[in-house]
Write a protein that holds these residues in place. Structure first.
Motif: not given
Length: 124
Positions: A31-54
């Protein structure tokens, strides 16, 4: 001999408890590994967003606007926490495996002792 049979029963129950605990720990790690993968995906998305993105956070039935820095920091914090929990869980799994193996060996030795005693009674 009766004492050995009782000890055999006690060891069997202890081994079963170790195996149940081990399975629970393995499930927790998955379960922890699944949560980790999910959060890494979110982190990757955040890194690809512009600074002013909503960025919006779902709170109950409402979407609330959130600062990118705050959202990124929250995800980073979750990933750090999850990483520590995975490490702790893996240590627990290792300990449970070692203790389980010790009980299994004790159990096998006692079973052999009982078999020998039974054979000696039958043969003698």
């Amino acid at each position: 001999m009766e004492e050995d049979r009782k000890k055999l029963q006690t060891l069997s129950e202890a081994l079963q408890r170790f195996q149940d605990d081990l399975q629970s720990a393995i499930d927790a790690r998955q379960k922890l590994e699944a949560q980790q993968q999910e959060n890494k995906s979110v982190q990757k998305e955040f890194n690809s967003l512009a600074e002013d993105a909503g960025i919006y956070k779902l709170v109950g039935p409402v979407l609330l606007k959130q600062d990118k820095t705050e959202a990124t920091s929250a995800v980073d914090g979750r990933l750090e926490f999850i990483g520590k929990e995975i490490t702790r869980t893996e240590t627990r799994i290792k300990d449970l495996q070692e203790n389980s193996e010790k009980k299994r060996m004790e159990l096998m030795q006692l079973q052999q002792k009982l078999q020998l005693a039974t054979q000696e009674q039958g043969g003698g």
